[in-house]
Design a protein around this motif. Structure first.
Motif, mmCIF file in Angstrom:
data_model
loop_
_atom_site.group_PDB
_atom_site.id
_atom_site.type_symbol
_atom_site.label_atom_id
_atom_site.label_comp_id
_atom_site.label_asym_id
_atom_site.label_seq_id
_atom_site.Cartn_x
_atom_site.Cartn_y
_atom_site.Cartn_z
ATOM 1 N N VAL A 1 0.967 -1.385 0.036
ATOM 2 C CA VAL A 1 0.044 0.066 -0.037
ATOM 3 C C VAL A 1 1.086 1.274 0.084
ATOM 4 C CG1 VAL A 1 -1.739 1.481 1.050
ATOM 5 C CG2 VAL A 1 -1.856 -1.173 1.339
ATOM 6 N N THR A 2 0.810 2.043 -0.978
ATOM 7 C CA THR A 2 1.487 3.351 -1.038
ATOM 8 C C THR A 2 0.585 4.381 -0.306
ATOM 9 O OG1 THR A 2 0.760 4.379 -3.219
ATOM 10 C CG2 THR A 2 2.580 2.769 -2.979
ATOM 11 N N GLY A 3 1.145 5.419 0.375
ATOM 12 C CA GLY A 3 0.508 6.250 1.258
ATOM 13 C C GLY A 3 -0.578 5.319 2.212
ATOM 14 N N ALA A 4 0.272 4.359 2.569
ATOM 15 C CA ALA A 4 -0.167 3.760 3.731
ATOM 16 C C ALA A 4 -0.622 4.824 5.166
ATOM 17 C CB ALA A 4 0.448 2.758 4.267
ATOM 18 N N ASP A 5 0.319 5.657 5.137
ATOM 19 C CA ASP A 5 0.183 6.593 6.574
ATOM 20 C C ASP A 5 -0.706 7.683 6.311
ATOM 21 O OD1 ASP A 5 1.864 7.386 4.412
ATOM 22 O OD2 ASP A 5 3.133 8.576 5.576
ATOM 23 N N GLY A 6 -1.582 7.524 5.291
ATOM 24 C CA GLY A 6 -2.790 8.857 5.166
ATOM 25 C C GLY A 6 -3.918 8.280 5.644
ATOM 26 N N PHE A 7 -4.772 8.971 5.273
ATOM 27 C CA PHE A 7 -6.290 8.719 5.827
ATOM 28 C C PHE A 7 -6.789 7.607 5.349
ATOM 29 C CE2 PHE A 7 -10.580 10.141 4.091
ATOM 30 C CZ PHE A 7 -11.344 9.769 5.163
ATOM 31 N N ILE A 8 -7.046 7.463 4.081
ATOM 32 C CA ILE A 8 -7.699 6.426 3.461
ATOM 33 C C ILE A 8 -6.613 4.976 3.549
ATOM 34 C CG2 ILE A 8 -8.750 5.336 1.356
ATOM 35 C CD1 ILE A 8 -9.327 7.969 0.518
ATOM 36 N N GLY A 9 -5.452 5.296 3.340
ATOM 37 C CA GLY A 9 -4.327 4.340 3.308
ATOM 38 C C GLY A 9 -4.417 3.598 4.791
ATOM 39 N N SER A 10 -4.494 4.306 5.957
ATOM 40 C CA SER A 10 -4.375 3.734 7.011
ATOM 41 C C SER A 10 -5.533 2.723 7.183
ATOM 42 C CB SER A 10 -4.404 4.500 8.321
ATOM 43 O OG SER A 10 -5.533 5.437 8.317
ATOM 44 N N HIS A 11 -6.932 3.087 6.740
ATOM 45 C CA HIS A 11 -8.207 2.173 6.936
ATOM 46 C C HIS A 11 -7.937 0.924 6.062
ATOM 47 C CE1 HIS A 11 -10.858 4.916 9.027
ATOM 48 N NE2 HIS A 11 -10.134 5.845 8.719
ATOM 49 N N LEU A 12 -7.279 1.284 4.632
ATOM 50 C CA LEU A 12 -7.017 0.001 3.911
ATOM 51 C C LEU A 12 -6.316 -0.908 4.493
ATOM 52 C CD1 LEU A 12 -7.608 -1.190 1.020
ATOM 53 C CD2 LEU A 12 -5.645 0.184 0.258
ATOM 54 N N VAL A 13 -5.113 -0.475 5.288
ATOM 55 C CA VAL A 13 -4.205 -1.280 5.911
ATOM 56 C C VAL A 13 -4.635 -2.198 6.740
ATOM 57 C CG1 VAL A 13 -2.256 -1.583 7.542
ATOM 58 C CG2 VAL A 13 -2.096 -0.108 5.405
#
Ligand SMILES: Cc1cn([C@H]2C[C@H](O)[C@@H](COP(=O)(O)OP(=O)(O)O[C@H]3O[C@H](CO)[C@@H](O)[C@H](O)[C@H]3O)O2)c(=O)[nH]c1=O
Length: 333
Positions: free
Chosen positions: A12-24
């Motif tokens: 996941v790129t952008g894993a530290d972002g808003f949507i990224g963290s939910h995706l993780v």
């Protein structure tokens, strides 16, 4: 047998972002082995991943890097069967003053992910993440994937460029890429810059009047966990390869209606006053967005689950409990 992410290596790129963290979080609960690419400059190094449970945090591999760094991205993509590319510059107002950085991060960044994915032997599918902003103000509603693309801001233009690059990698090299096009996602961990946190943080901080820019534009708001689930459903769908697919709720709310619902949720009614700094140039403001979600429903069966009012109440509650991240963070551009 249908595809599953259990035991699969995922980036996941952008894993530290808003949507990224939910995706993780969702990928971990689906049993995937998650590699999280985080930008090295964010809050306490890992941004919103600070907000996920220790269990989730301990189970993921975190690597730091800049999406503009082709070599670093090639290393991150290596060995991954599924790649979700979310890393982007996303603020529309900042794109008026720093257009070139949007090309560097959003177009070149996407190109780096596409190129690395093309060179990888392991890849099953790449989800390239776009935005409804590329449609500009709706010329017809609901907006389906054949709606014209209009770059009403340098941000939008950069995302159109990235989407076209993804399309070219499918057409030129048969790269198994699907372009996910989420409408306005909201929920816990969204930056204070976006409209829902802007409203909820002012209300939760005890404001006596609510400062807002435009009140009449409408948006199709989709809760973050629903957006993340939509992206996962596309990653698992072979028929989605080479396609652009909307992810939205199929409901439309004005900014004013949204503010009123949030006032109810927080239990405080205050007058709304105009914040001139937040008014966008007239031709740049996207006045109407409403998703046609027929395609994703047909391809994957996904549909939005969290009702708008329920999502707003959850978001307002989360902002109330995390108000320290919001007070200092008032953007004026
Ligand atoms: C922050 C803010 C916004 N607004 C208005 C401007 C817009 O008409 C509307 C929504 O603004 P934003 O929350 O910034 O969202 P929007 O312009 O739709 O763009 C968002 O949604 C896009 C998805 O369509 C994402 O790609 C963008 O990265 C994201 O910034 O609310 C206000 O009236 N007052 C405000 O304080």
């Amino acid at each position: 047998m249908s595809e599953s992410l259990t035991g699969k290596q995922v980036l996941v790129t952008g894993a530290d972002g808003f949507i990224g963290s939910h995706l993780v979080e969702q990928l971990v609960s689906s049993g995937a082995k998650v590699r999280a690419l985080v930008y090295y400059n964010s809050w306490n190094q890992i941004g919103w991943l600070n907000d996920v449970s220790q269990e989730v945090l301990q189970s993921i591999e975190i690597i730091q890097g800049d999406i503009r760094d082709a070599e670093r991205i090639a290393g991150a993509v290596k060995g991954c069967e599924y790649v979700f590319h979310l890393s982007s510059l996303i603020a529309i107002p900042y794109s008026y003053v720093a257009a070139r950085s949007y090309v560097d991060t959003n177009v070149t960044g996407a190109l780096n992910v596409l190129q690395a994915s093309r060179n990888s032997d392991a890849l099953t599918r790449l989800v390239h993440v776009s935005t409804s902003e590329v449609y500009g103000t709706a010329q017809r509603v609901p907006i389906d994937e054949d709606h014209p693309l209009v770059g009403q801001s340098p941000y939008s233009a950069s995302k159109i460029g990235a989407d076209k690059m993804a399309e070219s990698f499918y057409l030129s090299f048969e790269l198994p890429v699907v372009t996910a096009r989420p409408f306005n996602t909201f929920g816990p961990r969204q930056t204070a810059r976006a409209v829902i946190p802007t409203i909820a943080s002012q209300l939760q901080a005890g404001c006596t009047e609510l400062k807002l820019g435009a009140l009449t534009p409408t948006r199709d708001f989709n809760f973050a966990t629903d957006t993340a689930a939509g992206m996962i459903s596309l990653a698992l769908c072979k028929e989605a390869e080479g396609e652009v697919v909307n992810i939205g709720s199929g409901e439309e709310w004005s900014i004013e209606e949204t503010a009123k619902i949030l006032m109810e949720a927080v239990g405080r009614e205050v007058p709304i006053i105009c914040d001139e700094d937040r008014i966008r140039p007239e031709k740049s403001e996207v006045n109407r967005l409403l998703a046609d979600t027929t395609k994703i429903a047909r391809l994957t069966g996904w549909k939005s689950q969290v009702p708008f009012k329920e999502g707003l109440a959850k978001t307002a509650d989360w902002i109330g409990r995390n108000i320290q991240h919001f007070n200092a963070e008032r953007y004026t551009i």
